[in-house]
Design a protein around this motif. Structure first.
Motif, PDB file in Angstrom:
ATOM      1  N   ARG A   1       0.826  -1.213   0.000  1.00 37.70           N
ATOM      2  CA  ARG A   1       0.000   0.000   0.000  1.00 37.70           C
ATOM      3  C   ARG A   1       0.859   1.262   0.000  1.00 37.70           C
ATOM      4  N   GLY A   2       0.514   2.155  -0.913  1.00 35.65           N
ATOM      5  CA  GLY A   2       1.219   3.427  -1.014  1.00 35.65           C
ATOM      6  C   GLY A   2       2.534   3.361  -1.768  1.00 35.65           C
ATOM      7  N   MET A   3       2.887   2.207  -2.270  1.00 35.01           N
ATOM      8  CA  MET A   3       4.165   2.052  -2.952  1.00 35.01           C
ATOM      9  C   MET A   3       4.227   2.938  -4.206  1.00 35.01           C
ATOM     10  N   PRO A   4       5.299   3.697  -4.365  1.00 34.95           N
ATOM     11  CA  PRO A   4       5.456   4.502  -5.587  1.00 34.95           C
ATOM     12  C   PRO A   4       5.882   3.607  -6.751  1.00 34.95           C
ATOM     13  N   ILE A   5       5.236   3.814  -7.898  1.00 34.92           N
ATOM     14  CA  ILE A   5       5.487   2.961  -9.065  1.00 34.92           C
ATOM     15  C   ILE A   5       5.608   3.790 -10.337  1.00 34.92           C
ATOM     16  N   VAL A   6       6.186   3.158 -11.337  1.00 41.06           N
ATOM     17  CA  VAL A   6       6.175   3.656 -12.718  1.00 41.06           C
ATOM     18  C   VAL A   6       5.354   2.627 -13.481  1.00 41.06           C
ATOM     19  N   VAL A   7       4.465   3.083 -14.325  1.00 43.48           N
ATOM     20  CA  VAL A   7       3.679   2.158 -15.139  1.00 43.48           C
ATOM     21  C   VAL A   7       4.085   2.304 -16.594  1.00 43.48           C
ATOM     22  N   HIS A   8       4.027   1.199 -17.310  1.00 43.77           N
ATOM     23  CA  HIS A   8       4.320   1.264 -18.740  1.00 43.77           C
ATOM     24  C   HIS A   8       3.182   2.001 -19.450  1.00 43.77           C
TER      25      HIS A   8
ATOM     26  N   GLU B   1       1.465   6.573  -8.592  1.00 41.34           N
ATOM     27  CA  GLU B   1       2.069   6.603  -9.925  1.00 41.34           C
ATOM     28  C   GLU B   1       2.999   7.807 -10.032  1.00 41.34           C
ATOM     29  N   ILE B   2       4.285   7.542 -10.169  1.00 40.42           N
ATOM     30  CA  ILE B   2       5.292   8.594 -10.281  1.00 40.42           C
ATOM     31  C   ILE B   2       5.468   9.004 -11.740  1.00 40.42           C
ATOM     32  N   ALA B   3       5.431   8.028 -12.636  1.00 41.19           N
ATOM     33  CA  ALA B   3       5.640   8.311 -14.059  1.00 41.19           C
ATOM     34  C   ALA B   3       5.020   7.202 -14.904  1.00 41.19           C
ATOM     35  N   THR B   4       4.857   7.500 -16.180  1.00 39.75           N
ATOM     36  CA  THR B   4       4.351   6.551 -17.167  1.00 39.75           C
ATOM     37  C   THR B   4       5.374   6.458 -18.294  1.00 39.75           C
ATOM     38  N   LEU B   5       5.707   5.238 -18.697  1.00 43.53           N
ATOM     39  CA  LEU B   5       6.697   5.074 -19.758  1.00 43.53           C
ATOM     40  C   LEU B   5       6.194   5.568 -21.106  1.00 43.53           C
ATOM     41  N   GLU B   6       4.913   5.407 -21.373  1.00 44.49           N
ATOM     42  CA  GLU B   6       4.367   5.902 -22.634  1.00 44.49           C
ATOM     43  C   GLU B   6       4.114   7.404 -22.528  1.00 44.49           C
ATOM     44  N   PRO B   7       4.652   8.184 -23.456  1.00 44.42           N
ATOM     45  CA  PRO B   7       4.388   9.629 -23.402  1.00 44.42           C
ATOM     46  C   PRO B   7       2.914   9.950 -23.641  1.00 44.42           C
ATOM     47  N   LYS B   8       2.259   9.127 -24.449  1.00 46.85           N
ATOM     48  CA  LYS B   8       0.820   9.198 -24.704  1.00 46.85           C
ATOM     49  C   LYS B   8       0.337   7.759 -24.780  1.00 46.85           C
ATOM     50  N   PRO B   9      -0.908   7.492 -24.384  1.00 46.33           N
ATOM     51  CA  PRO B   9      -1.391   6.110 -24.398  1.00 46.33           C
ATOM     52  C   PRO B   9      -1.196   5.431 -25.753  1.00 46.33           C
ATOM     53  N   GLY B  10      -0.522   4.281 -25.704  1.00 45.16           N
ATOM     54  CA  GLY B  10      -0.304   3.498 -26.912  1.00 45.16           C
ATOM     55  C   GLY B  10       0.910   3.912 -27.731  1.00 45.16           C
TER      56      GLY B  10
ATOM     57  N   PRO C   1       4.852   4.230 -28.054  1.00 42.87           N
ATOM     58  CA  PRO C   1       6.062   3.722 -27.412  1.00 42.87           C
ATOM     59  C   PRO C   1       6.926   4.863 -26.877  1.00 42.87           C
ATOM     60  N   PRO C   2       7.610   4.632 -25.767  1.00 45.24           N
ATOM     61  CA  PRO C   2       8.443   5.684 -25.195  1.00 45.24           C
ATOM     62  C   PRO C   2       9.629   6.032 -26.096  1.00 45.24           C
ATOM     63  N   THR C   3       9.891   7.311 -26.188  1.00 49.28           N
ATOM     64  CA  THR C   3      11.057   7.791 -26.937  1.00 49.28           C
ATOM     65  C   THR C   3      12.225   7.937 -25.970  1.00 49.28           C
ATOM     66  N   SER C   4      13.423   8.069 -26.500  1.00 55.41           N
ATOM     67  CA  SER C   4      14.586   8.257 -25.628  1.00 55.41           C
ATOM     68  C   SER C   4      14.458   9.566 -24.853  1.00 55.41           C
ATOM     69  N   LYS C   5      13.901  10.596 -25.479  1.00 54.37           N
ATOM     70  CA  LYS C   5      13.704  11.880 -24.791  1.00 54.37           C
ATOM     71  C   LYS C   5      12.732  11.716 -23.614  1.00 54.37           C
TER      72      LYS C   5
ATOM     73  N   ASP D   1       5.872  -4.483 -24.706  1.00 53.66           N
ATOM     74  CA  ASP D   1       7.285  -4.695 -24.982  1.00 53.66           C
ATOM     75  C   ASP D   1       8.086  -4.408 -23.708  1.00 53.66           C
ATOM     76  N   PRO D   2       8.866  -5.361 -23.235  1.00 54.81           N
ATOM     77  CA  PRO D   2       9.583  -5.177 -21.975  1.00 54.81           C
ATOM     78  C   PRO D   2      10.827  -4.288 -22.061  1.00 54.81           C
ATOM     79  N   ARG D   3      11.235  -3.913 -23.255  1.00 54.71           N
ATOM     80  CA  ARG D   3      12.522  -3.220 -23.394  1.00 54.71           C
ATOM     81  C   ARG D   3      12.598  -1.913 -22.615  1.00 54.71           C
ATOM     82  N   ALA D   4      11.558  -1.096 -22.628  1.00 52.52           N
ATOM     83  CA  ALA D   4      11.615   0.189 -21.917  1.00 52.52           C
ATOM     84  C   ALA D   4      11.700  -0.017 -20.409  1.00 52.52           C
TER      85      ALA D   4
END
Length: 168
Positions: A60-67, A82-91, A93-97, A121-124
């Motif tokens: 409970r209360g654990m800070p996470i990043v979601v894909h 939720e601290i951050a989301t890997l996808e910049p927009k839903p669907g 893929p995350p960019t290097s920036k 995709d697990p790479r990010a």
């Protein structure tokens, strides 16, 4: 009830009840069977929810990043932050920036886990794990999402177990 206080585990018994009642209308000859199965499910569900509540106390209360923002119900139920989301927009893929921004965010606001589903995709998340030492985990998103998530009960068992390994 606010979304943060919503317990998705409370949504299932009313759905089960409606389904059983409908089956009883369609197939009245088997009413006793449907009633018995509903009672069995309800008892097992209530016991399982109590067990999950106890097992998830450390999560409970654990800070996470979601894909992807696919874990809203789980996050609300377990009060995961939720601290951050890997996808910049839903669907998308995350960019290097974008990933660089996530790393920067995590320096000031650390997380304990990076969560993704089996079909993402697990790479990010693996890259982020290497950059930050934040554990990347895959959670079953639905029944069949992992070998262990063979039914609704084991879906919750598996997800809570995998999250629990991060804090233990």
């Amino acid at each position: 009830q606010s979304p943060r206080n919503h317990r998705p585990v409370d949504d299932l018994p009313p759905v089960a009840d409606v389904l059983a009642r409908r089956l009883m209308q369609i197939d009245p000859a088997n009413n006793s069977y449907y009633e018995a199965r509903l009672n069995d499910f309800s008892k097992r569900w209530k016991k399982a929810v109590a067990r999950w509540e106890k097992q998830s106390a450390a999560i409970r209360g654990m800070p996470i990043v979601v894909h992807h923002r696919s874990w809203v119900y789980l996050q609300n139920w377990l009060d995961l932050e939720e601290i951050a989301t890997l996808e910049p927009k839903p669907g998308v893929p995350p960019t290097s920036k974008h990933l660089a921004k996530v790393v920067s965010t995590l320096k000031s606001t650390p997380a304990r886990a990076v969560i993704r589903s089996p079909y993402q995709d697990p790479r990010a998340s693996q890259w982020l794990e290497k950059q930050t030492d934040i554990t990347a985990i895959m959670l079953p998103y639905t029944v069949g999402g992992t070998e262990s998530a063979g039914d609704l009960f084991s879906l919750f068992d598996d997800a809570i177990s995998r999250l629990g390994k991060v804090v233990n």
